[in-house]
Write a protein that holds these residues in place. Sequence first.
Motif, PDB file in Angstrom:
ATOM      1  N   MET A 101       2.107   3.513  -4.231  1.00  0.00           N
ATOM      2  CA  MET A 101       3.516   3.476  -4.641  1.00  0.00           C
ATOM      3  C   MET A 101       4.285   2.298  -4.043  1.00  0.00           C
ATOM      4  N   TYR A 102       3.877   1.813  -2.876  1.00  0.00           N
ATOM      5  CA  TYR A 102       4.664   0.785  -2.205  1.00  0.00           C
ATOM      6  C   TYR A 102       3.884  -0.514  -1.939  1.00  0.00           C
ATOM      7  N   LEU A 103       2.666  -0.416  -1.425  1.00  0.00           N
ATOM      8  CA  LEU A 103       1.911  -1.635  -1.164  1.00  0.00           C
ATOM      9  C   LEU A 103       1.516  -2.330  -2.463  1.00  0.00           C
ATOM     10  N   PHE A 104       1.055  -1.580  -3.432  1.00  0.00           N
ATOM     11  CA  PHE A 104       0.644  -2.152  -4.722  1.00  0.00           C
ATOM     12  C   PHE A 104       1.793  -2.895  -5.417  1.00  0.00           C
ATOM     13  N   PRO A 105       2.975  -2.298  -5.590  1.00  0.00           N
ATOM     14  CA  PRO A 105       4.084  -3.051  -6.196  1.00  0.00           C
ATOM     15  C   PRO A 105       4.503  -4.275  -5.383  1.00  0.00           C
ATOM     16  N   THR A 106       4.399  -4.182  -4.049  1.00  0.00           N
ATOM     17  CA  THR A 106       4.752  -5.327  -3.214  1.00  0.00           C
ATOM     18  C   THR A 106       3.846  -6.518  -3.513  1.00  0.00           C
ATOM     19  N   VAL A 107       2.548  -6.247  -3.636  1.00  0.00           N
ATOM     20  CA  VAL A 107       1.594  -7.315  -3.952  1.00  0.00           C
ATOM     21  C   VAL A 107       1.904  -7.932  -5.317  1.00  0.00           C
ATOM     22  N   ILE A 108       2.153  -7.100  -6.302  1.00  0.00           N
ATOM     23  CA  ILE A 108       2.406  -7.597  -7.658  1.00  0.00           C
ATOM     24  C   ILE A 108       3.731  -8.357  -7.722  1.00  0.00           C
ATOM     25  N   LEU A 109       4.770  -7.831  -7.091  1.00  0.00           N
ATOM     26  CA  LEU A 109       6.059  -8.519  -7.095  1.00  0.00           C
ATOM     27  C   LEU A 109       5.972  -9.854  -6.354  1.00  0.00           C
ATOM     28  N   PHE A 110       5.195  -9.886  -5.282  1.00  0.00           N
ATOM     29  CA  PHE A 110       4.993 -11.159  -4.576  1.00  0.00           C
ATOM     30  C   PHE A 110       4.336 -12.173  -5.500  1.00  0.00           C
ATOM     31  N   HIS A 111       3.343 -11.733  -6.233  1.00  0.00           N
ATOM     32  CA  HIS A 111       2.663 -12.590  -7.207  1.00  0.00           C
ATOM     33  C   HIS A 111       3.653 -13.116  -8.252  1.00  0.00           C
ATOM     34  N   LEU A 112       4.483 -12.240  -8.784  1.00  0.00           N
ATOM     35  CA  LEU A 112       5.465 -12.649  -9.800  1.00  0.00           C
ATOM     36  C   LEU A 112       6.517 -13.593  -9.219  1.00  0.00           C
ATOM     37  N   LEU A 113       6.869 -13.370  -7.963  1.00  0.00           N
ATOM     38  CA  LEU A 113       7.845 -14.244  -7.304  1.00  0.00           C
ATOM     39  C   LEU A 113       7.292 -15.658  -7.175  1.00  0.00           C
ATOM     40  N   CYS A 114       6.056 -15.777  -6.712  1.00  0.00           N
ATOM     41  CA  CYS A 114       5.442 -17.109  -6.587  1.00  0.00           C
ATOM     42  C   CYS A 114       5.305 -17.773  -7.952  1.00  0.00           C
ATOM     43  N   LEU A 128      -4.600 -16.665  -6.221  1.00  0.00           N
ATOM     44  CA  LEU A 128      -4.384 -16.806  -4.785  1.00  0.00           C
ATOM     45  C   LEU A 128      -3.127 -16.074  -4.346  1.00  0.00           C
ATOM     46  N   THR A 129      -2.096 -16.070  -5.198  1.00  0.00           N
ATOM     47  CA  THR A 129      -0.837 -15.386  -4.847  1.00  0.00           C
ATOM     48  C   THR A 129      -0.978 -13.864  -4.896  1.00  0.00           C
ATOM     49  N   CYS A 130      -2.103 -13.375  -5.387  1.00  0.00           N
ATOM     50  CA  CYS A 130      -2.412 -11.940  -5.290  1.00  0.00           C
ATOM     51  C   CYS A 130      -3.304 -11.661  -4.087  1.00  0.00           C
ATOM     52  N   ILE A 131      -4.275 -12.551  -3.856  1.00  0.00           N
ATOM     53  CA  ILE A 131      -5.221 -12.359  -2.758  1.00  0.00           C
ATOM     54  C   ILE A 131      -4.506 -12.375  -1.410  1.00  0.00           C
ATOM     55  N   LEU A 132      -3.565 -13.296  -1.228  1.00  0.00           N
ATOM     56  CA  LEU A 132      -2.890 -13.430   0.066  1.00  0.00           C
ATOM     57  C   LEU A 132      -2.127 -12.158   0.458  1.00  0.00           C
ATOM     58  N   PRO A 133      -1.240 -11.621  -0.384  1.00  0.00           N
ATOM     59  CA  PRO A 133      -0.558 -10.374   0.020  1.00  0.00           C
ATOM     60  C   PRO A 133      -1.487  -9.169   0.033  1.00  0.00           C
ATOM     61  N   LEU A 134      -2.516  -9.168  -0.816  1.00  0.00           N
ATOM     62  CA  LEU A 134      -3.441  -8.036  -0.874  1.00  0.00           C
ATOM     63  C   LEU A 134      -4.233  -7.898   0.420  1.00  0.00           C
ATOM     64  N   THR A 135      -4.545  -9.019   1.062  1.00  0.00           N
ATOM     65  CA  THR A 135      -5.333  -8.979   2.299  1.00  0.00           C
ATOM     66  C   THR A 135      -4.474  -9.209   3.541  1.00  0.00           C
ATOM     67  N   PHE A 136      -3.179  -9.294   3.378  1.00  0.00           N
ATOM     68  CA  PHE A 136      -2.270  -9.597   4.486  1.00  0.00           C
ATOM     69  C   PHE A 136      -2.197  -8.401   5.426  1.00  0.00           C
ATOM     70  N   VAL A 137      -2.678  -8.571   6.642  1.00  0.00           N
ATOM     71  CA  VAL A 137      -2.820  -7.464   7.589  1.00  0.00           C
ATOM     72  C   VAL A 137      -1.477  -6.809   7.902  1.00  0.00           C
ATOM     73  N   GLU A 138      -0.420  -7.601   8.021  1.00  0.00           N
ATOM     74  CA  GLU A 138       0.883  -7.044   8.384  1.00  0.00           C
ATOM     75  C   GLU A 138       1.426  -6.107   7.312  1.00  0.00           C
ATOM     76  N   PHE A 139       1.022  -6.255   6.063  1.00  0.00           N
ATOM     77  CA  PHE A 139       1.401  -5.293   5.026  1.00  0.00           C
ATOM     78  C   PHE A 139       0.586  -4.005   5.149  1.00  0.00           C
ATOM     79  N   TRP A 140      -0.678  -4.141   5.560  1.00  0.00           N
ATOM     80  CA  TRP A 140      -1.566  -2.986   5.640  1.00  0.00           C
ATOM     81  C   TRP A 140      -1.334  -2.154   6.892  1.00  0.00           C
ATOM     82  N   ALA A 141      -1.126  -2.819   8.030  1.00  0.00           N
ATOM     83  CA  ALA A 141      -1.118  -2.129   9.325  1.00  0.00           C
ATOM     84  C   ALA A 141      -0.127  -0.966   9.377  1.00  0.00           C
TER      85      ALA A 141
END
Length: 585
Positions: A101-114, A128-141
């Motif tokens: 509900m929250y991490l998935f939309p954040t990744v997609i919106l980040f992609h759309l923003l870039c 690349l604009t999907c891979i970076l937020p998808l693997t970004f540890v600070e979003f996951w932790a």
Amino acid sequence: MKYSKLSFFILLSFVLLAIIVQTYAFIAHEQNIYYWDFNGYWRLWEEFCATFPNEPVNSIRTVFHSVRHDDYNSLPVALTSWFYLFHLPSRLSYITSLAVMYLFPTVILFHLLCKRFSDNNSFTWLLLTCILPLTFVEFWAPTMKGYPDISGLIPIIAALLYVSKNDLGDKVRIKKALVTGLLLWSPFLLRRWYVYTIVSLYLSLPVLNYFIYNNTKHSFGRVIITVKNFFAAGIVSVSLTLIFQGALIRRIIKTDYATMYSAYQSSLAYSIENLYNHIGLYLLPFFIIGLLSIFWRKDRNGKLLVIFSTFNLIFSFLFFTRTQSPGVQHCLPFALWTLIIITFGLKVLLQLTINKVYQCSVFGIVLVSCVFINYASLFSANQYQPFGQFLPNKSLPMHVDNFNNYVELVKTIETLTQGKDKVTILSSSSVLNDDMINTISYRKLTGRIAYASQVDLRDGINVESLLSKYFVVADPVQTHLSPDGQRVITIPANEILSGVGIGSSFRKIGTGFKLSSGVTAYIYERTRPYTDKEIKNFLSLFFEHYPQWKEIYDKEFYHKFISADGDVWGDFTISEDAKIVAHPG
């Protein structure tokens, strides 16, 4: 490969599947030792899931009451409660609901923003604009630990996208001002500490909107209209806040949070170090390239976004750290601005040549590095010396050594407290704390644990917890903040361990339980009432550091308290102000 609707759908599916698989793998490695914020929001979610099917109206009314009154309301977890329909194990269902509900939309919106701020729509760049937020540890932790705070990033990115796509300088537009105000209020609605970022956005978004739509001739009239639109948006945000969160606002105005959270404060240098440790120093070169690209970047919108992100990073960070040093969940908006700058720094590297082999090589290196660092930070206990110091802080699945000893400790406590006797856990760290003990017992100790205060100036002395018959004390004494800010834990724990002061009224039961990190937990039984002298000496240890407490706790009148078998145990200094039961957060 051409970027099309089909490729975007494939990208969405890949991101969603990756998030679900990694979430399952993370939870599968955890033990049932959840506590405090890792535990609290999950319990709110469980409670809402249990009550909503039978009492939907009352459940929704409870959420509205929470929104209006609570510092950290239950709305973010209530919104994800429909995941209980999948009948998954509770913890897995809860964390998956946050991720989807929250991490998935954040990744997609980040992609759309870039994509919105880039003149390069190649599939490699957009992937690349999907891979970076998808693997970004600070979003996951924080998400994997049960914090719903990433929910606030969704309206922040959405507001940035909305403002960038609508010219608010041509004329006053009430509808667009209404939408902007609603989006900028939403982060505060979800998590109140986002207010620092909201203030920063209200200062920077009008400037961004003006320069996006005025790239040649500047007009003072357009400046005035832009200000009017954002002023109207501000009125909308403030009005919604007062309507739905009025009681909370009144309490915020009356509360000195800088004093209350003084135990969480630290130097600016420490806060900066804390931020880059959560993000990872390995990204620093790309961050610097992103900043320097302002001076030679050709795509104007990309340059504006980097400048915009830099301002919000610096301003909101300095604003926030006046109150407290940021925790892993508080770093989310700062990490967002940092990741935007990093992403456009990587874009510069991709654009150094039109050679496809070079671009694919850069993409491959970035992809492999992102996946490895994500794994190393979330799943591997290996420190990877000497490179580990450049990686993000580890946020491994919740796990302790000697878990069987924890279980035995809990069983012993359950046996001792079968009557009306209560137990106090004088320990406050990830190795041992009262909420962890209750979780291991599967909440069987609810009502038997007298929750001790944790943070001095936030909680005060919880006198009631000092009246328990049984105490569990960790050796060495455990705190999760500086011991100077947690004397409500260290002072009674040290007296009991040493057998002096109030500690002379206790006897040790058994030989102790070897826990994680070389800590041993001992159970003590209080065998007699505290004497008047012991009470006064005990309180004086606090008055040395907090003289203002003398008026609260040093009263002449005493309340009788009764033991479980009905005998009078003794007298104790207590006041109505002192009856505080606190849960750390």
